[in-house]
Motif scaffolding. Sequence first.
Motif, PDB file in Angstrom:
ATOM      1  N   LYS A  49      43.334  41.398  27.841  1.00  0.00           N
ATOM      2  CA  LYS A  49      44.634  42.029  27.583  1.00  0.00           C
ATOM      3  C   LYS A  49      45.502  41.855  28.826  1.00  0.00           C
ATOM      4  O   LYS A  49      45.571  42.709  29.708  1.00  0.00           O
ATOM      5  CB  LYS A  49      44.450  43.508  27.238  1.00  0.00           C
ATOM      6  N   ARG A  50      46.191  40.717  28.889  1.00  0.00           N
ATOM      7  CA  ARG A  50      46.895  40.321  30.116  1.00  0.00           C
ATOM      8  C   ARG A  50      47.946  41.328  30.558  1.00  0.00           C
ATOM      9  O   ARG A  50      48.061  41.647  31.745  1.00  0.00           O
ATOM     10  CB  ARG A  50      47.578  38.953  29.901  1.00  0.00           C
ATOM     11  N   GLY A  51      48.733  41.833  29.615  1.00  0.00           N
ATOM     12  CA  GLY A  51      49.786  42.764  29.988  1.00  0.00           C
ATOM     13  C   GLY A  51      49.246  44.052  30.566  1.00  0.00           C
ATOM     14  O   GLY A  51      49.776  44.584  31.557  1.00  0.00           O
ATOM     15  N   LEU A  52      48.200  44.583  29.968  1.00  0.00           N
ATOM     16  CA  LEU A  52      47.604  45.810  30.477  1.00  0.00           C
ATOM     17  C   LEU A  52      46.994  45.592  31.857  1.00  0.00           C
ATOM     18  O   LEU A  52      47.139  46.434  32.753  1.00  0.00           O
ATOM     19  CB  LEU A  52      46.541  46.322  29.507  1.00  0.00           C
ATOM     20  N   LEU A  53      46.315  44.455  32.044  1.00  0.00           N
ATOM     21  CA  LEU A  53      45.766  44.148  33.361  1.00  0.00           C
ATOM     22  C   LEU A  53      46.869  44.133  34.405  1.00  0.00           C
ATOM     23  O   LEU A  53      46.722  44.702  35.495  1.00  0.00           O
ATOM     24  CB  LEU A  53      45.050  42.795  33.325  1.00  0.00           C
ATOM     25  N   THR A  83      42.264  44.959  45.898  1.00  0.00           N
ATOM     26  CA  THR A  83      41.640  43.738  45.407  1.00  0.00           C
ATOM     27  C   THR A  83      41.084  44.000  44.019  1.00  0.00           C
ATOM     28  O   THR A  83      40.999  45.143  43.573  1.00  0.00           O
ATOM     29  CB  THR A  83      40.511  43.270  46.340  1.00  0.00           C
ATOM     30  N   MET A  84      40.707  42.932  43.323  1.00  0.00           N
ATOM     31  CA  MET A  84      40.069  43.107  42.021  1.00  0.00           C
ATOM     32  C   MET A  84      38.856  42.203  41.928  1.00  0.00           C
ATOM     33  O   MET A  84      38.786  41.160  42.572  1.00  0.00           O
ATOM     34  CB  MET A  84      41.038  42.807  40.874  1.00  0.00           C
ATOM     35  N   LYS A  85      37.895  42.641  41.110  1.00  0.00           N
ATOM     36  CA  LYS A  85      36.715  41.830  40.844  1.00  0.00           C
ATOM     37  C   LYS A  85      36.631  41.586  39.346  1.00  0.00           C
ATOM     38  O   LYS A  85      36.870  42.501  38.546  1.00  0.00           O
ATOM     39  CB  LYS A  85      35.440  42.522  41.330  1.00  0.00           C
ATOM     40  N   ALA A 122      46.771  38.852  39.256  1.00  0.00           N
ATOM     41  CA  ALA A 122      46.463  39.585  40.490  1.00  0.00           C
ATOM     42  C   ALA A 122      47.383  39.161  41.625  1.00  0.00           C
ATOM     43  O   ALA A 122      47.894  40.003  42.389  1.00  0.00           O
ATOM     44  CB  ALA A 122      45.002  39.359  40.873  1.00  0.00           C
ATOM     45  N   GLU A 123      47.591  37.867  41.750  1.00  0.00           N
ATOM     46  CA  GLU A 123      48.476  37.377  42.820  1.00  0.00           C
ATOM     47  C   GLU A 123      49.892  37.890  42.619  1.00  0.00           C
ATOM     48  O   GLU A 123      50.520  38.394  43.560  1.00  0.00           O
ATOM     49  CB  GLU A 123      48.463  35.854  42.833  1.00  0.00           C
ATOM     50  N   ASN A 124      50.414  37.794  41.409  1.00  0.00           N
ATOM     51  CA  ASN A 124      51.785  38.235  41.138  1.00  0.00           C
ATOM     52  C   ASN A 124      51.950  39.736  41.295  1.00  0.00           C
ATOM     53  O   ASN A 124      53.039  40.222  41.625  1.00  0.00           O
ATOM     54  CB  ASN A 124      52.204  37.804  39.736  1.00  0.00           C
TER      55      ASN A 124
END
Length: 381
Positions: free
Chosen positions: A128-132, A151-153, A172-174
């Motif tokens: 779920k890209r938007g929620l992430l 950070t994220m794993k 994550a970068e954005n």
Amino acid sequence: MLAPQQDVHALRLGGLTIEPPVVLAPMAGVTNAAFRQLCAEQGAGLYVCEMITSRGIVERDDKALGMLEFADAEAVRSVQLYGVDPHYVGEAVRFLAGEYGIAHVDLNFGCPVPKVTRKGGGAALPYKRGLLDRILRAAVDAAEPSGIPVTMKTRKGIDDDILTYLDAGRIAENAGCAAIALHGRTAAQHYSGSADWESIARLSEHVGIPVLGNGDIWEAADALRMVEATGADGVVVGRGCLGRPWLFRDLAALFAGRPQPPLPTLGEVAAMIRRHAELLAELMGEDRGLRDMRKHMSWYLKGFVVGSQVRAALGMVESLTQLDALLAELEPDQPFPESEIGVARGRQGSPRKVVLPEGWLDDTECDAAGLAAAELGISGG
């Protein structure tokens, strides 16, 4: 001796410098303050607290707050959060920064266990890209006033047909994350088979933030091979240090270009067991601490020749006095078993179908309100 192709001696996470670029992965029931202290005594790096749920922190759950214990050796307090709701994640980060002096927050989107994925959490959520994106931005925004890196794993994806890690890296970068760690397995693999280091290399090429590689680091030389093969900026060590906290000593040596110290004799392992038990007793009290120590015995003694009665008694040890008597029966000069060098440790299991919420794969969007059941109010999952 293997050496990284690039200059990988330190990892920059915002204002933090992690040298060597080695991170202890959170492991439920293992990486409490005592174990993190033990590892930190062996070598520098970043040692992350056991995973805690964001909602548990926000609602001041006793179990969640009870896990926020840190050892004297932890100059950098690091916490891994689990969450599926941007509100709870952001509020948890604010609380940790203000009340606990946390210096680093990691967000877990890699947990493959069914009780998490069937509710849309862990390794299921990056689909779920938007929620992430909203979760990561909430954490970064909450951390920004205190200068805390987030950070994220994650894992490669749900299975080999549903890969999410490249999109997760871009998101994550954005969102402003300081780094992303990738376990080179899918959720369907759990801990079986081999980690796909090539996916770590692809992610390193895909994003402009540091990438940490995770998976199949059983010896210090494996970490250098991973960095050389993938271009990763550092490594995350999980099961490889079970019963082997000296792995961080070896990692510090090799990343600094020094020879790896000899593997410990049984007597030196016994001293490590005693120190671990002592730290657990200080943290939990002797009775509870020694009961917690029992699960570590098989990891420490794996491959060594130890009498069955002594081995069984160590697995039921009740006090430091009893532990001392049992350790005195071990053969101190026995060398480290060659059969255990480079061998997988901890759970492996077998691949299995990932349990997802009904209709989860119908589209890549999701409202956090639909994941209320996944926002667990308890910690340590």
